[in-house]
Design a protein around this motif. Structure first.
Motif, short mmCIF file in Angstrom:
data_model
loop_
_atom_site.label_atom_id
_atom_site.label_comp_id
_atom_site.label_asym_id
_atom_site.label_seq_id
_atom_site.Cartn_x
_atom_site.Cartn_y
_atom_site.Cartn_z
N LEU B 14 27.32 -9.19 -28.31
CA LEU B 14 26.43 -10.32 -28.60
C LEU B 14 26.95 -11.60 -27.95
CD1 LEU B 14 25.62 -9.62 -32.35
CD2 LEU B 14 24.04 -9.53 -30.42
N MET B 15 28.28 -11.70 -27.88
CA MET B 15 28.85 -12.91 -27.30
C MET B 15 28.78 -12.92 -25.78
SD MET B 15 32.03 -14.14 -29.61
CE MET B 15 33.09 -14.12 -28.25
N ALA B 16 28.71 -11.72 -25.20
CA ALA B 16 28.86 -11.60 -23.75
C ALA B 16 27.94 -12.51 -22.93
CB ALA B 16 28.71 -10.15 -23.32
N PRO B 17 26.63 -12.54 -23.21
CA PRO B 17 25.77 -13.37 -22.34
C PRO B 17 26.19 -14.84 -22.32
CG PRO B 17 24.45 -12.01 -23.82
CD PRO B 17 25.87 -11.87 -24.26
N ALA B 18 26.46 -15.39 -23.52
CA ALA B 18 26.87 -16.78 -23.58
C ALA B 18 28.22 -16.98 -22.90
CB ALA B 18 26.93 -17.25 -25.03
N MET B 19 29.14 -16.03 -23.17
CA MET B 19 30.47 -16.13 -22.58
C MET B 19 30.39 -16.14 -21.05
SD MET B 19 33.03 -16.57 -24.36
CE MET B 19 34.64 -15.94 -24.05
N LEU B 20 29.51 -15.28 -20.54
CA LEU B 20 29.39 -15.16 -19.09
C LEU B 20 29.06 -16.51 -18.47
CD1 LEU B 20 29.60 -12.37 -17.73
CD2 LEU B 20 27.17 -12.60 -17.21
#
Lengths: 428, 292
Positions: B14-20
């Motif tokens: 869930l965090m991946a898109p924002a983290m990217l």
């Protein structure tokens, strides 16, 4: 269509489109240009590109408005560094060394092959070529070029008891006129200044005019040595400072470049020094009869040239470079150059443009259109050096320091010279 | 064991898109700036080479940098307290039941909605000597014309004024929201006790607004170091660097002089400065803040 199939289909169609372009559709090039004067310039440029595309079906020019000169340079150099510059751009002629140092521009000479091409290259006013050539090569094609001229309010002249048809011929007259033209109200506050030389934006440009008139230039033509503290430069800056500080005929402190035409329209100044590129703007907005004259002389007449050159990028394909060259050549043909000058006020770039029928009839109806051209024989190249932005900033800062009274003229110019020396030493 | 494993996976997923995006546009540029700042600027004829701390030494010896830095401190001193004070004042005013409340709220908030470039152009004409708005008003009371942006002593204060005018309305919104969140029971209790309006504000409202003040303060500090649009439009850092702020100077070095390595070093300096300010505010001030 589900998403995966859609993606595949898009990719396939993209793959189909690309080769077809390479196999003989029109050569696509983009043209970045700035706007530095009033008027509907984007529409003019769009129409020019449309006309060229119609006449040359094998080329497709897309003009892109890129902001001020400064912003256009930033965009062109950034695009160059990322490998996708516009094939053609209009940049300040003084950015020539910056573009060369970044290896972002190629000389025009390689495209000039036929005798007709050669005749075209030698058709420009020599004063404009000074900022376009270095090291035996031509890097820029003069396009929207200008010089500084003096505008005066004839009504204000009449009110002050001066001959409304006669502009000041020299520094002494300019000062005497300015003093007569300065009006004060009952409590001593100034309601109209005599003259105005703006000092933001390009103060070095205005100083260069004053320095030339006093007999000195600001830099050598190789762009690697400045003479900011020469006696003529000091005399020019002193005259500028004294107009305000000592003689109280010019607004004190730093005067905004952008609002100077408005100050003139609002009768807050009776004379102004600004670019001939503002001519159409003044003609449209001044509610009083005005005159345009060459700048006053001291030891000699003088004004630097200014404005933009067309430059062809290095990092585009040879076909695109060739197309860019053709477009640039077309833009500077006498007929087009004449119309461009009429529409904007910029100086048309070649004598031939002034021999066209449309220019002749325009000049008959509006003689000030010829003043800037006549001044060209007294004109010299605009200040341009390696690391141009940095060197001009050193001068600009110090000119402003002197004009706002925080440094003496000589100290300011010495500081500017020392800083410029430090920056330019590696380029000798 | 197995369940917590898959929970963690979902969490990261869930965090991946924002983290990217954060990594691509925030963290990586910051790290790249640090790396670039220890190399020299590449030129066409002189490739980049490792220079250690040379760029940082250049910062210490650069008078324009020091002037921009001092200007920026004055800019912060001039804008932060003034805009917070005005914001509280306006929020208290439009929080009361006054006629035309919605209109007043909207009027105060308008400067925030306008684009800074447009705002700066309007103010440019306010500050114009002689026929500008400010000088016309000054003329009515018999004061001579002042060249607000063209005099070294007044230019910085003129741009501070624009920033305060622009910021106060924005901060007002936060205070207004916080004031609405304060229970009316407290106001009733205070009036039963006979507390004056001022005492009520000082003893009840202001302490309860502290979390908002902390938040606004952090934003104000960041903004003081982040605002350059109006400088570019109004003065371009002039006259003689009197209004040059840090970020404007970084822009100049980076995009006018193309001295990218030096600009990177300046950026790192500013990052450290802002990180320090945030650390002080969160670490020290927050302990003094009363969360109701």
């Amino acid at each position: 269509m589900d998403r995966r199939r859609f993606l595949v289909a898009t990719a396939a169609s993209a793959a189909l489109v690309r080769p077809s372009l390479a196999q003989g559709g029109p050569v696509k090039i983009s043209f970045f240009y700035p706007i530095a004067v009033g008027g509907a310039v984007t529409r003019l440029v769009d129409n020019l590109a449309k006309e060229f595309n119609r006449l040359n079906p094998d080329v497709e020019v897309t003009p892109v408005y890129a902001g001020t000169y400064q912003e256009t340079l930033v965009k062109v150099v950034t695009a160059h560094k990322s490998g996708t510059p516009p094939a053609l751009s209009c940049l300040l002629s003084t950015d020539m060394f910056t573009m060369i140092d970044d290896d972002a521009v190629i000389p025009i000479d390689g495209f000039v092959k036929t005798p007709a091409d050669k005749a075209w290259l030698s058709s420009f006013f020599p004063a404009f070529m000074a900022n376009s050539q270095t090291g035996g090569k031509t890097w820029g094609i003069p396009f929207q070029r200008s010089t500084i001229v003096l505008y005066w309010n004839k009504e204000a002249f009449r009110e002050a008891g001066l001959d409304p048809e006669k502009a000041p011929a020299n520094w002494d007259e300019h000062l005497a006129f300015a003093q007569k033209l300065t009006k004060r109200d009952a409590s001593g506050n100034v309601t109209q200044w005599g003259t105005q030389i703006p000092s933001t934006g390009f103060p070095y440009w205005l100083l260069q005019a004053l320095a030339l008139q006093a007999g000195d230039v600001l830099a050598n033509s190789a762009g690697n040595r400045t003479t900011f503290n020469a006696p003529g430069v000091a005399a020019g800056l002193q005259y500028w400072l004294d107009l305000g500080q000592k003689h109280k005929a010019h607004a004190p402190g730093i005067v905004e470049w952008g609002t100077t035409p408005k100050d003139f329209f609002e009768r807050k100044t009776a004379m102004m020094w600004t670019t001939t590129g503002n001519l159409s703007n003044v003609r449209a907005n001044a509610k009083f009869p005005f005159g345009v004259a060459m700048l006053p002389e001291q030891k000699r007449r003088g004004s630097p040239t200014g404005g933009g050159n067309l430059m062809i990028s290095k990092k585009v394909s040879p076909e695109q470079q060739q197309a860019a060259f053709r477009f640039a050549r077309w833009l500077t043909e006498p007929e087009i150059a004449a119309q461009w000058s009429i529409d904007t006020g910029y100086v048309a770039v070649s004598p031939a443009a002034y021999d066209t029928a449309r220019m002749k009839s325009y000049a008959q109806e509006f003689p000030p259109a010829l003043v800037a051209r006549d001044q060209l024989e007294h004109a010299t190249a605009e200040l341009s050096t390696h690391e141009n932005q940095r060197v001009t900033k050193a001068l600009t800062d110090n000119v402003q320091a002197a004009l706002s009274g925080s440094k003496t003229v000589q100290a300011a110019l010495n500081d500017a010279q020392t800083e410029a020396e430090r920056i330019l030493r590696p380029y000798r | 064991m197995k369940k917590s494993h898959s929970d963690a996976l979902i969490g990261w997923g869930l965090m991946a898109p924002a983290m990217l995006f954060l990594i691509a546009f925030t963290h990586w540029p910051a790290i790249a700036s640090i790396i670039e700042s220890v190399y020299s600027t590449p030129r066409a004829r002189r490739p980049s080479s490792f220079v250690g701390l040379d760029n940082y030494e250049q910062i210490l010896a650069d008078p324009v940098f020091w002037q921009s830095f001092t200007n920026n401190l004055w800019f912060a001193v001039g804008t932060i307290p003034a805009s917070i004070f005005l914001a509280i004042l306006m929020a208290l005013w439009v929080n009361d039941r006054i006629p035309g409340r919605t209109f007043a709220r909207m009027a105060y908030f308008t400067p925030t909605v306008l684009p800074m470039i447009a705002v700066a152009n309007i103010w440019l004409f306010f500050f114009t000597p002689q026929y500008g708005l400010l000088d016309q008003v000054m003329g009515l009371i018999g004061r001579p014309a002042t060249n607000w942006l063209g005099t070294k002593d007044t230019a910085l204060w003129a741009v501070i004024m624009v920033a305060v005018w622009k910021e106060a309305g924005f901060f007002m919104i936060f205070y207004l929201a916080a004031l609405q969140g304060i229970s009316p029971v407290l106001a009733e209790a205070a009036s039963l006790e006979g507390a004056s309006r001022w005492t009520f504000f000082r003893r009840v409202q202001f302490p309860l607004l502290m979390p908002t003040t902390l938040f606004v303060l952090i934003n104000a500090v960041i903004n003081a170091f982040r605002m350059v649009d109006h400088i570019i439009v109004m003065t371009r850092g002039g006259p003689d660097n009197a209004t040059s702020l840090l970020l404007f100077y970084i822009y100049q070095v980076g995009f006018n002089f193309w001295d990218t390595a030096y600009a990177a070093a300046l950026t790192v300096f500013m990052l450290v400065l802002l990180a320090g300010a945030a650390a002080i505010q969160y670490g020290w001030l927050e302990r003094k803040v009363h969360y109701s």
